[in-house]
Write a protein that holds these residues in place. Structure first.
Motif, PDB file in Angstrom:
ATOM      1  N   VAL A 102       0.759  -1.205  -0.034  1.00 41.83           N
ATOM      2  CA  VAL A 102       0.018  -0.101  -0.116  1.00 41.83           C
ATOM      3  C   VAL A 102       0.776   1.177   0.083  1.00 41.83           C
ATOM      4  CG1 VAL A 102      -1.730   1.386   1.584  1.00 41.83           C
ATOM      5  CG2 VAL A 102      -1.872  -1.087   1.029  1.00 41.83           C
ATOM      6  N   ILE A 103       1.979   1.241   0.819  1.00 40.08           N
ATOM      7  CA  ILE A 103       2.681   2.390   0.972  1.00 40.08           C
ATOM      8  C   ILE A 103       3.489   2.615  -0.485  1.00 40.08           C
ATOM      9  CG2 ILE A 103       4.756   3.592   2.147  1.00 40.08           C
ATOM     10  CD1 ILE A 103       3.814   1.886   4.732  1.00 40.08           C
ATOM     11  N   ASP A 104       4.005   1.637  -0.945  1.00 44.85           N
ATOM     12  CA  ASP A 104       4.713   1.812  -2.136  1.00 44.85           C
ATOM     13  C   ASP A 104       3.871   2.484  -3.273  1.00 44.85           C
ATOM     14  OD1 ASP A 104       6.932   0.781  -0.984  1.00 44.85           O
ATOM     15  OD2 ASP A 104       6.898  -1.232  -1.801  1.00 44.85           O
ATOM     16  N   ASN A 105       2.538   1.929  -3.479  1.00 42.37           N
ATOM     17  CA  ASN A 105       1.679   2.213  -4.668  1.00 42.37           C
ATOM     18  C   ASN A 105       1.149   3.769  -4.251  1.00 42.37           C
ATOM     19  OD1 ASN A 105       1.598  -0.046  -6.410  1.00 42.37           O
ATOM     20  ND2 ASN A 105       1.541  -0.931  -4.536  1.00 42.37           N
ATOM     21  N   VAL A 106       0.884   4.059  -2.955  1.00 38.78           N
ATOM     22  CA  VAL A 106       0.578   5.587  -2.792  1.00 38.78           C
ATOM     23  C   VAL A 106       1.563   6.433  -2.900  1.00 38.78           C
ATOM     24  CG1 VAL A 106      -0.063   6.883  -0.941  1.00 38.78           C
ATOM     25  CG2 VAL A 106      -1.172   4.889  -0.993  1.00 38.78           C
ATOM     26  N   LEU A 107       2.816   6.036  -2.775  1.00 41.75           N
ATOM     27  CA  LEU A 107       4.049   6.915  -2.947  1.00 41.75           C
ATOM     28  C   LEU A 107       4.128   7.115  -4.672  1.00 41.75           C
ATOM     29  CD1 LEU A 107       6.580   6.035  -0.583  1.00 41.75           C
ATOM     30  CD2 LEU A 107       5.328   7.971  -0.399  1.00 41.75           C
ATOM     31  N   PHE A 108       3.942   5.832  -5.451  1.00 39.10           N
ATOM     32  CA  PHE A 108       4.208   5.989  -6.779  1.00 39.10           C
ATOM     33  C   PHE A 108       2.992   6.987  -7.411  1.00 39.10           C
ATOM     34  CE2 PHE A 108       2.869   4.053 -10.916  1.00 39.10           C
ATOM     35  CZ  PHE A 108       4.082   4.400 -11.449  1.00 39.10           C
ATOM     36  N   GLU A 109       1.965   6.664  -6.739  1.00 36.42           N
ATOM     37  CA  GLU A 109       0.614   7.426  -7.375  1.00 36.42           C
ATOM     38  C   GLU A 109       0.908   9.124  -6.884  1.00 36.42           C
ATOM     39  OE1 GLU A 109      -3.216   8.293  -9.047  1.00 36.42           O
ATOM     40  OE2 GLU A 109      -1.744   6.308  -9.105  1.00 36.42           O
ATOM     41  N   GLN A 110       1.455   9.324  -6.072  1.00 41.71           N
ATOM     42  CA  GLN A 110       1.776  10.721  -5.762  1.00 41.71           C
ATOM     43  C   GLN A 110       2.842  11.149  -6.325  1.00 41.71           C
ATOM     44  OE1 GLN A 110      -0.592  12.860  -3.862  1.00 41.71           O
ATOM     45  NE2 GLN A 110      -1.863  10.682  -4.020  1.00 41.71           N
ATOM     46  N   PHE A 111       3.998  10.655  -6.431  1.00 45.86           N
ATOM     47  CA  PHE A 111       5.078  11.105  -6.694  1.00 45.86           C
ATOM     48  C   PHE A 111       5.943  10.720  -8.068  1.00 45.86           C
ATOM     49  CE2 PHE A 111       5.323  11.549  -1.923  1.00 45.86           C
ATOM     50  CZ  PHE A 111       5.321  12.859  -1.737  1.00 45.86           C
ATOM     51  N   GLY A 112       5.252   9.677  -8.586  1.00 49.72           N
ATOM     52  CA  GLY A 112       5.635   8.971  -9.786  1.00 49.72           C
ATOM     53  C   GLY A 112       6.787   8.223  -9.686  1.00 49.72           C
ATOM     54  N   ALA A 113       7.665   7.868 -10.741  1.00 49.46           N
ATOM     55  CA  ALA A 113       8.602   6.808 -10.668  1.00 49.46           C
ATOM     56  C   ALA A 113      10.101   7.419 -10.651  1.00 49.46           C
ATOM     57  CB  ALA A 113       8.613   5.883 -11.786  1.00 49.46           C
ATOM     58  N   ASP A 114      10.083   8.719 -10.605  1.00 43.72           N
ATOM     59  CA  ASP A 114      11.425   9.310 -10.750  1.00 43.72           C
ATOM     60  C   ASP A 114      11.980   9.313  -9.310  1.00 43.72           C
ATOM     61  OD1 ASP A 114      10.634  10.356 -13.263  1.00 43.72           O
ATOM     62  OD2 ASP A 114      10.047  12.271 -12.398  1.00 43.72           O
ATOM     63  N   THR A 115      13.462   9.264  -9.378  1.00 40.84           N
ATOM     64  CA  THR A 115      14.189   9.071  -8.135  1.00 40.84           C
ATOM     65  C   THR A 115      14.271  10.412  -7.884  1.00 40.84           C
ATOM     66  OG1 THR A 115      16.118   9.139  -9.724  1.00 40.84           O
ATOM     67  CG2 THR A 115      15.651   7.072  -9.171  1.00 40.84           C
ATOM     68  N   ARG A 116      14.640  10.610  -6.399  1.00 42.12           N
ATOM     69  CA  ARG A 116      14.776  11.792  -5.804  1.00 42.12           C
ATOM     70  C   ARG A 116      15.958  11.677  -4.694  1.00 42.12           C
ATOM     71  NH1 ARG A 116       9.721  11.591  -7.297  1.00 42.12           N
ATOM     72  NH2 ARG A 116       8.600  13.739  -8.047  1.00 42.12           N
ATOM     73  N   SER A 117      16.404  12.939  -4.318  1.00 47.15           N
ATOM     74  CA  SER A 117      17.546  12.873  -3.427  1.00 47.15           C
ATOM     75  C   SER A 117      17.394  13.978  -2.304  1.00 47.15           C
ATOM     76  CB  SER A 117      18.912  12.903  -3.864  1.00 47.15           C
ATOM     77  OG  SER A 117      19.803  12.903  -3.078  1.00 47.15           O
ATOM     78  N   LEU A 118      17.874  13.933  -1.136  1.00 48.80           N
ATOM     79  CA  LEU A 118      17.966  15.188  -0.316  1.00 48.80           C
ATOM     80  C   LEU A 118      19.267  15.839  -0.356  1.00 48.80           C
ATOM     81  CD1 LEU A 118      16.176  13.546   3.137  1.00 48.80           C
ATOM     82  CD2 LEU A 118      15.254  15.143   1.149  1.00 48.80           C
ATOM     83  N   ALA A 119      20.194  15.195  -1.040  1.00 50.59           N
ATOM     84  CA  ALA A 119      21.497  15.821  -1.280  1.00 50.59           C
ATOM     85  C   ALA A 119      21.536  17.393  -1.507  1.00 50.59           C
ATOM     86  CB  ALA A 119      22.498  15.050  -2.235  1.00 50.59           C
ATOM     87  N   PRO A 120      20.681  17.751  -2.655  1.00 50.74           N
ATOM     88  CA  PRO A 120      20.651  19.018  -2.892  1.00 50.74           C
ATOM     89  C   PRO A 120      20.212  20.147  -2.008  1.00 50.74           C
ATOM     90  CG  PRO A 120      19.677  17.809  -4.814  1.00 50.74           C
ATOM     91  CD  PRO A 120      19.731  17.153  -3.310  1.00 50.74           C
ATOM     92  N   PHE A 121      19.892  19.673  -0.795  1.00 48.33           N
ATOM     93  CA  PHE A 121      19.287  20.427   0.209  1.00 48.33           C
ATOM     94  C   PHE A 121      20.055  20.450   1.311  1.00 48.33           C
ATOM     95  CE2 PHE A 121      15.531  18.603  -1.968  1.00 48.33           C
ATOM     96  CZ  PHE A 121      15.005  19.781  -2.562  1.00 48.33           C
ATOM     97  N   ILE A 122      21.208  19.804   1.498  1.00 44.24           N
ATOM     98  CA  ILE A 122      22.279  19.895   2.452  1.00 44.24           C
ATOM     99  C   ILE A 122      23.420  20.380   2.353  1.00 44.24           C
ATOM    100  CG2 ILE A 122      21.158  17.958   3.607  1.00 44.24           C
ATOM    101  CD1 ILE A 122      23.341  16.198   2.672  1.00 44.24           C
ATOM    102  N   GLY A 123      23.527  21.095   1.086  1.00 41.20           N
ATOM    103  CA  GLY A 123      24.673  21.766   0.396  1.00 41.20           C
ATOM    104  C   GLY A 123      25.795  20.940   0.267  1.00 41.20           C
ATOM    105  N   SER A 124      27.092  21.132   0.693  1.00 42.67           N
ATOM    106  CA  SER A 124      28.415  20.460   0.470  1.00 42.67           C
ATOM    107  C   SER A 124      28.661  19.316   1.212  1.00 42.67           C
ATOM    108  CB  SER A 124      29.674  21.575   0.440  1.00 42.67           C
ATOM    109  OG  SER A 124      29.752  22.082   1.844  1.00 42.67           O
ATOM    110  N   LEU A 125      27.826  19.273   2.444  1.00 41.71           N
ATOM    111  CA  LEU A 125      27.796  18.178   3.187  1.00 41.71           C
ATOM    112  C   LEU A 125      27.724  16.687   2.573  1.00 41.71           C
ATOM    113  CD1 LEU A 125      28.260  16.960   6.207  1.00 41.71           C
ATOM    114  CD2 LEU A 125      25.576  17.203   6.551  1.00 41.71           C
TER     115      LEU A 125
END
Length: 298
Positions: A102-125
């Motif tokens: 259920v969680i996997d498919n709800v996330l797919f429905e809301q955000f699609g299949a594109d990969t994402r990352s939090l790296a751009p939001f933590i700067g040079s760290l």
């Protein structure tokens, strides 16, 4: 070779972190949570949503996401696991398996299949490193993750050993009926334990998003790593989880030096070796497993 060993040890810190909640829930409630990886991905997406739409740093976003994960853990135990446990040991596992889908498919429905990352939001760290003697470069984020794993596991160990609530949780894990006779509220202890486990899952999801990319269906891979680390270290052992994570990561790192595809294979081989050693040293062995399966079938 020394560089691979150092990198493997640091990667083991992440594996210990992702396995912590799985091991903790098993040690307390004897439940293998198959939605573990999907819940970590849910946490990563929540932090990504806060960062991308509301410009909230992932580290600051933990102040919002971790209490939310605790509430999810409370609800998961109170409304799903507690009730499904009445139907036997298999039903809670099937329940968490369904929850993961259920969680996997709800996330797919809301955000699609594109990969994402939090790296751009933590700067040079995300890419900064320290240079150690011998031309060994150690990522700052990797060190932070390793330290967080040690602090988290040590804190949980101290909590279980030196606090009244922690001792209540341990007593409930050993024998809930006897614990109830001495005034321990087993239902409350299990609910709090589930909430704590989900907080660790939320933290693991945050670091996953910072160190790598993720997508709605990445939870299965994280569950596999968590399960292997927990089994190698001894399911239910907190410090064993750290050792298991390091052993798994070292096997993967050394496997990658042998063959480009040896990263995952090395980890799986280490897991299987430890698994069979545990089976045979416990006196069960392959024949015992087959006999046990035949007995249940009959």
């Amino acid at each position: 070779m020394m560089n691979q060993i150092v990198q493997g040890i640091l990667l083991g810190g992440y594996y210990a972190l992702i396995a912590c909640g799985l091991s903790f829930m098993f040690s307390v409630m004897r439940i293998i949570n198959l939605a573990h990886g999907s819940l970590a991905i849910l946490s990563a997406f929540a932090l990504w949503l806060l960062a991308s739409r509301f410009h909230i740093s992932p580290f600051l976003g933990l102040v919002i996401v971790l209490p939310l994960m605790a509430v999810i853990g409370w609800a998961l135990q109170r409304f799903l696991l507690e009730r499904s446990a009445r139907g036997g040991a298999l039903l809670p596992i099937l329940t968490t398996f369904g929850l993961a889908i259920v969680i996997d498919n709800v996330l797919f429905e809301q955000f699609g299949a594109d990969t994402r990352s939090l790296a751009p939001f933590i700067g040079s760290l995300s890419y900064d490193s320290w240079e150690w003697p011998g031309s060994i470069y150690v990522g700052k984020l990797a060190v932070i993750i390793f330290v967080a794993a040690v602090v988290l596991l040590g804190g949980l160990q101290l909590f279980l050993t030196h606090t009244g609530l922690g001792r209540s949780i341990r007593a409930t894990s050993e024998d809930p009926d006897t614990a109830g006779l001495v005034g321990v509220d087993a239902r409350r202890a299990n609910t709090i334990a589930a909430a704590i486990a989900m907080v660790t899952v939320g933290l693991a999801g945050a670091f996953l998003g910072m160190r790598a990319t993720f997508d709605p269906y990445a939870g299965a891979t994280q569950l596999l790593f968590a399960f292997e680390a927990a089994v190698i270290g001894g399911a239910g052992s907190l410090w064993g989880t750290l050792i298991g994570g390091i052993v798994l990561a070292l096997a993967q790192t050394l496997g990658a030096t042998v063959h480009p595809q040896g990263f995952l294979i090395g980890g799986h081989v280490a897991f299987l070796i430890v698994l069979f050693i545990r089976l045979y040293t416990s006196g069960l062995g392959l024949r015992g497993l087959l006999g046990l399966a035949a007995g249940k079938a009959s």
